[in-house]
Motif scaffolding. Structure first.
Motif, mmCIF file in Angstrom:
data_model
loop_
_atom_site.group_PDB
_atom_site.id
_atom_site.type_symbol
_atom_site.label_atom_id
_atom_site.label_comp_id
_atom_site.label_asym_id
_atom_site.label_seq_id
_atom_site.Cartn_x
_atom_site.Cartn_y
_atom_site.Cartn_z
ATOM 1 N N PHE A 60 -33.496 -30.384 -33.358
ATOM 2 C CA PHE A 60 -32.929 -30.956 -32.134
ATOM 3 C C PHE A 60 -32.882 -32.484 -32.165
ATOM 4 C CE2 PHE A 60 -33.931 -27.086 -29.211
ATOM 5 C CZ PHE A 60 -32.909 -26.382 -29.853
ATOM 6 N N TRP A 61 -33.729 -33.114 -33.018
ATOM 7 C CA TRP A 61 -33.695 -34.574 -33.047
ATOM 8 C C TRP A 61 -32.357 -35.103 -33.572
ATOM 9 C CZ3 TRP A 61 -32.837 -37.528 -37.338
ATOM 10 C CH2 TRP A 61 -33.036 -36.954 -38.591
ATOM 11 N N TYR A 62 -31.613 -34.262 -34.269
ATOM 12 C CA TYR A 62 -30.300 -34.689 -34.755
ATOM 13 C C TYR A 62 -29.313 -34.907 -33.605
ATOM 14 C CZ TYR A 62 -31.255 -33.955 -39.727
ATOM 15 O OH TYR A 62 -31.742 -34.056 -41.001
ATOM 16 N N SER A 63 -29.658 -34.391 -32.398
ATOM 17 C CA SER A 63 -28.764 -34.612 -31.256
ATOM 18 C C SER A 63 -28.648 -36.097 -30.916
ATOM 19 C CB SER A 63 -29.258 -33.836 -30.036
ATOM 20 O OG SER A 63 -30.534 -34.307 -29.619
ATOM 21 N N ILE A 64 -29.665 -36.901 -31.269
ATOM 22 C CA ILE A 64 -29.624 -38.344 -30.968
ATOM 23 C C ILE A 64 -28.557 -39.044 -31.821
ATOM 24 C CG2 ILE A 64 -30.925 -40.492 -30.901
ATOM 25 C CD1 ILE A 64 -31.715 -38.459 -28.758
ATOM 26 N N PRO A 65 -28.603 -38.958 -33.168
ATOM 27 C CA PRO A 65 -27.524 -39.599 -33.946
ATOM 28 C C PRO A 65 -26.152 -38.995 -33.679
ATOM 29 C CG PRO A 65 -28.984 -38.329 -35.382
ATOM 30 C CD PRO A 65 -29.648 -38.413 -34.061
ATOM 31 N N ILE A 66 -26.106 -37.689 -33.406
ATOM 32 C CA ILE A 66 -24.814 -37.067 -33.087
ATOM 33 C C ILE A 66 -24.283 -37.633 -31.776
ATOM 34 C CG2 ILE A 66 -23.719 -34.905 -32.379
ATOM 35 C CD1 ILE A 66 -25.597 -33.506 -34.416
ATOM 36 N N GLY A 67 -25.167 -37.800 -30.790
ATOM 37 C CA GLY A 67 -24.762 -38.398 -29.516
ATOM 38 C C GLY A 67 -24.238 -39.811 -29.697
ATOM 39 N N ILE A 68 -24.872 -40.597 -30.591
ATOM 40 C CA ILE A 68 -24.390 -41.948 -30.868
ATOM 41 C C ILE A 68 -22.981 -41.897 -31.461
ATOM 42 C CG2 ILE A 68 -24.762 -44.003 -32.302
ATOM 43 C CD1 ILE A 68 -27.796 -43.447 -31.996
ATOM 44 N N GLY A 69 -22.753 -40.929 -32.351
ATOM 45 C CA GLY A 69 -21.415 -40.761 -32.924
ATOM 46 C C GLY A 69 -20.381 -40.442 -31.861
ATOM 47 N N VAL A 70 -20.752 -39.604 -30.891
ATOM 48 C CA VAL A 70 -19.831 -39.271 -29.794
ATOM 49 C C VAL A 70 -19.519 -40.518 -28.973
ATOM 50 C CG1 VAL A 70 -19.578 -37.948 -27.655
ATOM 51 C CG2 VAL A 70 -20.548 -36.854 -29.683
ATOM 52 N N LEU A 71 -20.522 -41.381 -28.759
ATOM 53 C CA LEU A 71 -20.294 -42.620 -28.004
ATOM 54 C C LEU A 71 -19.359 -43.572 -28.750
ATOM 55 C CD1 LEU A 71 -23.863 -43.397 -26.585
ATOM 56 C CD2 LEU A 71 -21.925 -42.350 -25.415
ATOM 57 N N VAL A 72 -19.469 -43.604 -30.077
ATOM 58 C CA VAL A 72 -18.538 -44.422 -30.872
ATOM 59 C C VAL A 72 -17.113 -43.930 -30.683
ATOM 60 C CG1 VAL A 72 -17.852 -45.072 -33.221
ATOM 61 C CG2 VAL A 72 -20.276 -45.086 -32.583
ATOM 62 N N LEU A 73 -16.938 -42.608 -30.727
ATOM 63 C CA LEU A 73 -15.610 -42.036 -30.517
ATOM 64 C C LEU A 73 -15.114 -42.336 -29.104
ATOM 65 C CD1 LEU A 73 -13.198 -40.278 -31.228
ATOM 66 C CD2 LEU A 73 -14.589 -38.253 -30.726
ATOM 67 N N LEU A 74 -16.003 -42.232 -28.125
ATOM 68 C CA LEU A 74 -15.616 -42.537 -26.738
ATOM 69 C C LEU A 74 -15.120 -43.974 -26.623
ATOM 70 C CD1 LEU A 74 -15.549 -42.027 -23.661
ATOM 71 C CD2 LEU A 74 -17.971 -42.684 -23.605
ATOM 72 N N THR A 75 -15.837 -44.912 -27.236
ATOM 73 C CA THR A 75 -15.432 -46.317 -27.169
ATOM 74 C C THR A 75 -14.047 -46.514 -27.772
ATOM 75 O OG1 THR A 75 -17.747 -46.978 -27.357
ATOM 76 C CG2 THR A 75 -16.087 -48.665 -27.812
ATOM 77 N N ALA A 76 -13.813 -45.887 -28.926
ATOM 78 C CA ALA A 76 -12.511 -46.019 -29.583
ATOM 79 C C ALA A 76 -11.400 -45.444 -28.708
ATOM 80 C CB ALA A 76 -12.542 -45.319 -30.942
ATOM 81 N N LEU A 77 -11.663 -44.309 -28.079
ATOM 82 C CA LEU A 77 -10.634 -43.675 -27.242
ATOM 83 C C LEU A 77 -10.354 -44.493 -25.982
ATOM 84 C CD1 LEU A 77 -11.644 -39.902 -27.520
ATOM 85 C CD2 LEU A 77 -9.647 -41.015 -28.522
ATOM 86 N N ILE A 78 -11.399 -45.023 -25.366
ATOM 87 C CA ILE A 78 -11.201 -45.824 -24.148
ATOM 88 C C ILE A 78 -10.351 -47.058 -24.463
ATOM 89 C CG2 ILE A 78 -12.350 -47.274 -22.424
ATOM 90 C CD1 ILE A 78 -12.638 -44.326 -21.843
ATOM 91 N N LEU A 79 -10.691 -47.764 -25.543
ATOM 92 C CA LEU A 79 -9.925 -48.949 -25.913
ATOM 93 C C LEU A 79 -8.492 -48.591 -26.295
ATOM 94 C CD1 LEU A 79 -12.618 -50.892 -28.006
ATOM 95 C CD2 LEU A 79 -11.869 -51.354 -25.657
ATOM 96 N N SER A 223 -18.565 -30.192 -31.616
ATOM 97 C CA SER A 223 -18.881 -29.504 -30.358
ATOM 98 C C SER A 223 -19.258 -30.504 -29.269
ATOM 99 C CB SER A 223 -20.043 -28.523 -30.576
ATOM 100 O OG SER A 223 -19.671 -27.504 -31.484
ATOM 101 N N GLY A 224 -20.047 -31.527 -29.618
ATOM 102 C CA GLY A 224 -20.425 -32.532 -28.641
ATOM 103 C C GLY A 224 -19.253 -33.362 -28.164
#
Length: 609
Positions: A60-79, A223-224
């Protein structure tokens, strides 16, 4: 009665001049257009854990780096979508961007994907909201599907009342949900900082995990990324904003991105620190709230607001689907009825169509959200990829001032979106393969509809039509079923048209009946020709159509026009219609479908009792 019920449910009709009053301020737009993206916080982190749980709780600790990856994608999409808003201020989003920069077929792929995605938005949101409700009240779990259907009907009626009314209703649950999650995340972080949560509940970051692989991590990341569905809705709905629409839309997009990033990060971290494991009938947010507050007021407040926003997040689909449908209808790829505004100035046909198809999906999938989310997510990442790729081509082709940084932003967005799309197909093919079936079907339907409209336009255009043949006279055919007031009224009308010939047609089933009627007719209307068509197989339509065809062939030789006048009595009450044969209706339908160049009219006779 029907119109009275309609007014009660939908409100009074609005004038076209009141359209400006239906535009949205930023605060209401954030509620109505961001509810889908914000609500995905309730199930996005859970989708990550559903993949990792197959390896074990230590993963489950892998959810932290995966979540960071999702935030990177979110930033790219918002911009990226912020740039689309200013480049295409009239809305249309991925469909317009892809069509203008990549070509028509790519635009239709994006448009078709988004149409389906908005239908899935409603189905997924309402299903997830119902899950949140039944997590708090387990006794309701067997009624998931009926509850979800009732919610869809309610949201459909709300949207038929108009954009501003639905936004006014939505604003409170959305902001209450944001407040509830801020309270949950704040109290949860405080308890962690105070040492009230045992660190033994979770594995430390970097703990070795047997069986983990890049494939599983990419699958969890894909999935995230379902938490990012709905990000594109604001760029599709720019026309709904008050002036200046592009500026207000861009500010709303940034606000949505910031809120989504904070809420998503908080839920992912709390789920990891609490060692939450996904369960079939209890959501991850429900477990976090119960661990933080117990089953007290704040727990039910969080569950209530979560259920509300998940259900009302469907409104993003209701806001964006009709506007996308308008763009496609204007380009003649879907029926023109989607361009018509209803009594409340909304695109009612699109709203009703969306509601009906969403109910079909909920019933077909038995309200199981986990079966819908992958299909839902891949349906939105295809337009993400195409829109970003379209913007790349636009910057390279036009090279406006400052185009290089914009190109880099769109390139990153396109690359990550394409990677996520591939991950869905590689890791969840069993769930997303229908995309490969329905997209070609949708494209085929789009092109067939466009071909039909082009053919109709070509045939109706005066410049390309054959010269109209002058009409030298008129032959009138009057189907009769007896000697009645309605028949007499129809014959009087036929006489007033000064036709060359009037022919009454009677279809008897028995020879004796034929003789009796001919005798009565000769005494009643001897000046009007009667033709009887004996029908041994008891069919009225077939012999009548054959006779009309034969008359038309002969009339055509002399440039005469054939007109069929259909007598029709109208019962005083509508339910009385079921007590009578609908022969006149069947004759009209047959003539409309097959009666080429035949003019048809109905002479009504209203009954008084």
């Amino acid at each position: 009665m029907a119109s009275r019920i309609k007014r009660i449910l939908l409100g009074r009709p609005l004038k076209s001049t009141e359209l400006g009053e239906q535009k949205l301020r930023k605060t209401k737009a954030l509620a109505i257009l961001s509810s889908d993206a914000l609500s995905s916080v309730a199930y996005g982190p859970e989708q990550i854990l559903l993949v990792l749980v197959a390896i074990g709780a230590t993963a489950f600790w892998y959810s932290i780096p995966i979540g960071i990856g999702v935030l990177v994608l979110l930033t790219a999409l918002i911009l990226s979508y912020r740039q689309i808003i200013f480049a295409y201020p009239h809305g249309g989003g991925a469909y317009v961007v892809s069509k203008e920069n990549l070509g028509l077929s790519y635009g239709l792929v994006a448009g078709g994907s988004l149409l389906v995605d908005y239908i899935l938005t409603v189905a997924v949101s309402v299903s997830a909201g119902t899950d949140a409700l039944t997590s708090a009240f387990p006794s309701l779990h067997p009624y998931n599907v009926p509850i979800a259907v009732v919610f869809v009907i309610g949201i459909t009626l709300l949207n038929l009342r108009g954009v501003t009314e639905s936004a006014s209703v939505l604003a409170y649950p959305v902001y209450l949900f944001v407040l509830a999650l801020f309270v949950l995340i704040g109290v949860g972080l405080y308890r962690i900082a105070a040492g009230d949560v045992s660190p033994e509940l979770h594995a430390s970051l970097g703990t070795p995990v047997a069986g983990i692989s890049l494939f599983i991590l990419l699958r969890a990341f894909a999935s995230g990324s379902s938490a990012l569905t709905g990000v594109e809705a604001i760029s599709n709905a720019i026309p709904n904003f008050k002036s200046p629409a592009p500026g207000n839309a861009a500010k709303t997009l940034i606000a949505m991105g910031a809120l989504l990033a904070v809420l998503f990060s908080g839920i992912v971290f709390l789920a990891y620190y609490y060692g939450i494991s996904p369960l079939p009938e209890v959501t991850v947010v429900s477990q976090i709230a119960e661990e933080t507050f117990g089953r007290r007021f704040l727990y039910y407040f969080i569950q209530g607001t979560t259920a509300l926003i998940l259900i009302l997040a469907a409104n993003t689909g209701y806001s964006a689907f009709p506007l996308l449908a308008v763009n496609l209808a204007k380009d003649k790829f879907i029926p023109r009825m989607f361009t018509v505004r209803g009594d409340r100035l909304g695109y009612s046909n699109g709203i009703i169509f969306l509601g009906v198809l969403s109910i079909v999906l909920i019933v077909a999938f038995h309200g199981q959200t986990e079966h819908l989310i992958p299909l839902y997510a891949v349906g939105v990442f295809i337009p993400f990829t195409l829109s970003q790729s379209g913007m790349i081509r636009k910057w390279i082709r036009e090279k406006p001032p400052g185009w290089a940084p914009k190109l880099v932003i769109n390139f990153i967005g396109a690359l990550i979106s394409f990677t996520v799309t591939l991950m869905f197909f590689l890791t969840k093919f069993a769930m997303v393969w229908p995309v490969l079936v329905f997209l070609p079907i949708i494209l085929f339907v789009f092109y067939r509809i466009r071909r039909h409209y082009e053919a109709v336009g070509e045939q109706l255009r005066i410049a390309s039509c054959e010269p109209a043949v002058p009409i030298e006279g008129n032959v009138i055919i009057v189907p009769v079923s007896g000697i009645t007031h309605v028949v007499e009224r129809s014959l009087n009308y036929a006489r007033s048209l000064k036709a060359e010939q009037i022919i009454a047609v009677y279809v008897p089933f028995e020879r004796e009946e034929e003789l009796r009627f001919e005798e009565k007719w000769s005494k009643w209307k001897p000046d009007i020709r009667l033709v009887t068509l004996h029908s041994p197989y008891r069919s009225i339509i077939q012999p009548l159509m054959r006779f009309i065809d034969s008359v038309q062939r002969k009339a055509g030789e002399s440039n005469y026009q054939v007109t069929v006048i259909i007598p029709q009595f109208i019962p005083r009450k509508s339910w009385h219609n079921i007590l009578h044969n609908q022969t006149s209706f069947m004759i009209r339908t047959r003539l409309l479908m097959y009666g080429k160049d035949i003019i048809m009219t109905t002479v009504p006779y209203h009954l008084r009792k």
